[in-house]
Design a protein around this motif. Structure first.
Motif, short mmCIF file in Angstrom:
data_model
loop_
_atom_site.label_atom_id
_atom_site.label_comp_id
_atom_site.label_asym_id
_atom_site.label_seq_id
_atom_site.Cartn_x
_atom_site.Cartn_y
_atom_site.Cartn_z
N LEU A 51 0.82 -1.21 0.00
CA LEU A 51 0.00 0.00 0.00
C LEU A 51 0.86 1.26 0.00
N ASP A 52 1.96 1.24 0.73
CA ASP A 52 2.86 2.40 0.73
C ASP A 52 3.45 2.65 -0.66
N TYR A 53 3.75 1.55 -1.37
CA TYR A 53 4.23 1.71 -2.74
C TYR A 53 3.16 2.40 -3.59
N VAL A 54 1.92 1.94 -3.45
CA VAL A 54 0.82 2.58 -4.19
C VAL A 54 0.69 4.03 -3.80
N LYS A 55 0.72 4.31 -2.51
CA LYS A 55 0.57 5.68 -2.00
C LYS A 55 1.67 6.59 -2.55
N ASP A 56 2.91 6.10 -2.53
CA ASP A 56 4.05 6.94 -2.90
C ASP A 56 4.26 7.05 -4.41
N ASN A 57 3.76 6.10 -5.19
CA ASN A 57 4.11 6.06 -6.61
C ASN A 57 2.93 6.12 -7.58
N LEU A 58 1.74 5.73 -7.14
CA LEU A 58 0.63 5.60 -8.08
C LEU A 58 -0.61 6.39 -7.71
#
Length: 275
Positions: A51-58
């Motif tokens: 989820l953090d990847y989604v939050k930070d990148n997408l």
């Protein structure tokens, strides 16, 4: 910088839940205001990391305001979703969700499958499952579905035999053959990797294995197969919130090529995309 709120919660007996309690200490129903951020309850690894990847990148490009709250047990994310303290959760499998709803009268539904975490048998004392001695103690998760899943893993590898048809409802009382006379120690799932110095072996959920620096593909004595496995981890919401535009955006992002590549690159087989 990672901007994730972390929550450590006491483990509650699922049979004695008080669903009216909010898990986040707030009277605000975050699920009812679709103009605000989507608050998602998640286990720290790998769910919150994904989820953090989604939050930070997408998320920004998709017009999604995403907030991630971490929980370390398998109860509170569902009670918080049910009472509206969070808008969604991402930590569980469909069999676990079905059992939770049945036992607790909750109304949580799956939105989309995201990944599989293979369950594995680990040991600090033996190198192969065959090396377990007679009377060895094996720790297993104590929640209904994960305990059954753990016993099915042992049965599929010839370590024990279970009654026909018990599926993920299996308990130690369903064992029909136990050639090594194994003793089973039932623990809260998060405690199983921490028990490895005290027991002969432990069946550990994939997320907790990763947190404990175990490498499932290398360290597990036996490991679940991904082929035909019904235990994918999923994004879930309270029934009636499936069409929330924020939830739809997150579901699409969690099944995106970018997230698939992130999972494959970061977890090297310890977590597998389910899409």
């Amino acid at each position: 910088m990672r901007n994730t709120a972390k929550f450590t919660t006491a483990v509650l007996a699922t049979g004695a839940l008080t669903l009216g309690l909010t898990a986040c200490g707030s009277d605000k129903d975050s699920a009812s205001d679709t103009s605000g951020p989507l608050v998602v309850a998640a286990s720290p690894t790998p769910h919150a990391e994904i989820l953090d990847y989604v939050k930070d990148n997408l998320a920004k490009d998709a017009g999604l305001d995403l907030e991630v709250k971490e929980f370390t047990d398998y109860v509170t994310p569902n009670t918080a979703t049910e009472d509206g303290s969070v808008g969604a959760n991402y930590f569980q499998t469909q069999p676990y969700l079905d059992e939770f709803n049945k036992k607790n009268g909750t109304h949580i539904v799956s939105v989309v499958d995201v990944h599989l975490e293979p369950l594995g048998l680990y040991s600090h004392k033996v190198k192969k499952a065959d090396d377990l001695k007679s009377g060895a103690t094996v720790a297993v998760p104590n929640d209904t579905v994960n305990e059954g899943r753990a016993l099915q893993l042992l049965a599929s590898n010839g370590i024990i035999t279970l009654k026909d048809g018990v599926g993920t409802a299996a308990t130690p009382s369903d064992i029909t053959e136990n050639p090594k006379k194994l003793e089973f120690k039932e623990l809260e799932a998060a405690q199983t990797p921490r028990s490895l110095d005290d027991v002969d072996a432990a069946v550990v959920n994939g997320n907790y294995a990763i947190e404990a620096d175990l490498k499932p593909a290398q360290d597990a004595l036996v490991l679940e197969s991904a082929k035909g496995n019904p235990n994918s981890n999923l994004l879930a919401v309270k029934e009636g919130h499936e069409d929330d535009p924020r939830v739809k955006k997150l579901a699409k992002l969690l099944n995106s090529p970018e997230v698939k590549k992130f999972i494959e690159d970061k977890y090297a087989g310890a977590v597998l995309p389910s899409f």
